[in-house]
Scaffold this motif. Structure first.
Motif, PDB file in Angstrom:
ATOM      1  N   UNK A  81       0.837  -1.210   0.000  1.00  0.00           N
ATOM      2  CA  UNK A  81       0.000   0.000   0.000  1.00  0.00           C
ATOM      3  C   UNK A  81       0.865   1.251   0.000  1.00  0.00           C
ATOM      4  N   UNK A  82       1.944   1.211   0.794  1.00  0.00           N
ATOM      5  CA  UNK A  82       2.870   2.351   0.836  1.00  0.00           C
ATOM      6  C   UNK A  82       3.500   2.570  -0.534  1.00  0.00           C
ATOM      7  N   UNK A 130      -1.757  10.989   6.328  1.00  0.00           N
ATOM      8  CA  UNK A 130      -2.324  10.184   7.420  1.00  0.00           C
ATOM      9  C   UNK A 130      -1.823   8.740   7.354  1.00  0.00           C
ATOM     10  N   UNK A 131      -1.674   8.209   6.122  1.00  0.00           N
ATOM     11  CA  UNK A 131      -1.174   6.839   6.001  1.00  0.00           C
ATOM     12  C   UNK A 131       0.306   6.760   6.385  1.00  0.00           C
ATOM     13  N   UNK A 132       1.092   7.774   6.000  1.00  0.00           N
ATOM     14  CA  UNK A 132       2.504   7.781   6.420  1.00  0.00           C
ATOM     15  C   UNK A 132       2.605   7.788   7.950  1.00  0.00           C
ATOM     16  N   UNK A 150      13.416  10.799   8.706  1.00  0.00           N
ATOM     17  CA  UNK A 150      14.114  10.303   7.508  1.00  0.00           C
ATOM     18  C   UNK A 150      13.223   9.399   6.659  1.00  0.00           C
ATOM     19  N   UNK A 151      12.371   8.605   7.309  1.00  0.00           N
ATOM     20  CA  UNK A 151      11.406   7.789   6.563  1.00  0.00           C
ATOM     21  C   UNK A 151      10.416   8.660   5.804  1.00  0.00           C
ATOM     22  N   UNK A 152      10.002   9.744   6.430  1.00  0.00           N
ATOM     23  CA  UNK A 152       9.134  10.705   5.743  1.00  0.00           C
ATOM     24  C   UNK A 152       9.835  11.250   4.504  1.00  0.00           C
ATOM     25  N   UNK A 156       8.292  11.418   0.734  1.00  0.00           N
ATOM     26  CA  UNK A 156       7.689  12.640   0.175  1.00  0.00           C
ATOM     27  C   UNK A 156       8.445  13.186  -1.034  1.00  0.00           C
ATOM     28  N   UNK A 157       9.534  12.530  -1.411  1.00  0.00           N
ATOM     29  CA  UNK A 157      10.159  12.888  -2.691  1.00  0.00           C
ATOM     30  C   UNK A 157       9.182  12.621  -3.846  1.00  0.00           C
TER      31      UNK A 157
END
Length: 352
Positions: A81-82, A130-132, A150-152, A156-157
């Motif tokens: 999903x991600x 919201x899913x992140x 860092x995961x964000x 978001x790139x």
């Protein structure tokens, strides 16, 4: 018939007819699609597994720019999903993720809780940010703010809108208790490094569109399955008397008639049309979805060239038969006309 799940989607032939001004619902398996359609969710399609691909997006976005992702609730499904929401975001498409608790997939959820409950899941589905937050929640709960941020950044790139990215930075700042300015500065620092790497990399070579040189009827059918509207162009063959006594004319005519009568052409209807008269391998490899029309035109020209040559050979052989009922002058004139058509069609093919 071989179904290539990397390029097509289960249920697309039904969903695309119902998705106008609506959203596709992406699921993993064909049983999910069947159960969804039974409950009235007629825009559901299956990626068949967790390998949602860019080619599938190119196919889907021709019909809708809005999506719900309802992959399985296990770790593999949520990871998929991600990946899917990032791919859709990168393509500037709207997407939300449906979160299913107490069921592994839409099929099981609808069996347990029914349509009304699933409607609420759709209503409460999660947008990108919201899913992140949900996906990386455990990292933040373990007090690892740097890893969380860092995961964000890694995700978001895929956000092309500067305004949307600014809003995400604002929410992220409040969530982790770090100033928005510091977050943006760190993101830009990382982004600058990535751009420098891109600049020093070797320029990508633009892939050339491969011309079709295998069984033209088979390639033609593959392309029609990807875009049923191509079948309308078969009128060039259907309406030319030259081709009417050739081997696959009836199959081509039926494909054309399906489309003009607005009948969907899929693997099932193709089986009925061919009646095992053609051994079609529908494995599709390295399709450039941006050049489908060019591929189809190339295939049509080569198929017509093949048919002109077949017809000419039939007529030449007929002249060799000792049959007084044949009009040799008429046949000779037709052979001469076909020779001109073969020459002009070859020139068209070679110009591509």
């Amino acid at each position: 018939l071989i179904f290539n799940k990397g390029y097509n989607l289960y249920g697309i032939h039904l969903a695309r007819e119902n998705v106008r001004n609506n959203s596709f619902i992406l699921v993993e398996g064909y049983m999910d699609v069947i159960k969804m359609h039974v409950h009235g969710y007629n825009t559901a399609v299956a990626a068949l597994g967790t390998s949602f691909t860019e080619n599938q997006i190119k196919l889907l976005k021709r019909y809708s720019k809005s999506f719900y992702i309802a992959f399985d609730s296990d770790d593999a499904g949520q990871k998929a999903s991600l990946k899917a929401i990032n791919m859709l975001k990168k393509n500037n498409l709207k997407a939300k993720v449906i979160i299913m608790k107490d069921a592994k997939d839409p099929d099981e959820y609808l069996n347990k809780f029914g349509k009304t409950s699933f409607d609420k899941l759709i209503e409460n589905s999660l947008d990108y940010n919201a899913f992140l937050e949900l996906y990386f929640k455990e990292i933040l709960e373990n007090s690892n703010k740097v890893e969380y941020i860092n995961n964000y950044f890694d995700n978001i790139v895929n956000v092309n809108s500067e305004i949307e990215r600014e809003l995400i930075f604002d929410k992220l700042s409040r969530k982790v208790g770090v100033s928005k300015e510091s977050i943006i500065k760190e993101y830009n620092k990382r982004s600058t490094k990535q751009k420098t790497l891109v600049k020093t990399a070797k320029p990508a070579v633009k892939p050339q569109v491969k011309k079709i040189t295998t069984c033209h009827e088979e390639e033609l059918i593959k392309l029609i399955l990807l875009n049923n509207d191509f079948a309308l162009k078969l009128s060039e063959i259907v309406n030319e008397d030259t081709f009417k006594d050739l081997k696959y004319y009836k199959i081509i005519k039926e494909l054309y008639e399906c489309r003009i009568n607005d009948i969907s052409i899929d693997s099932e209807s193709l089986n009925k049309i061919t009646k095992n008269a053609m051994n079609v391998n529908l494995q599709i490899d390295n399709v450039d979805y941006n050049n489908l029309e060019a591929l189809f035109k190339d295939c049509m020209k080569r198929l017509k060239l093949k048919y002109y040559e077949e017809k000419r050979n039939i007529l030449i052989n007929s002249l060799k038969q000792p049959d007084s009922s044949l009009n040799s002058e008429e046949i000779t004139n037709e052979i001469f006309c076909l020779a001109k058509k073969i020459k002009s069609t070859k020139e068209e093919v070679n110009r591509q």
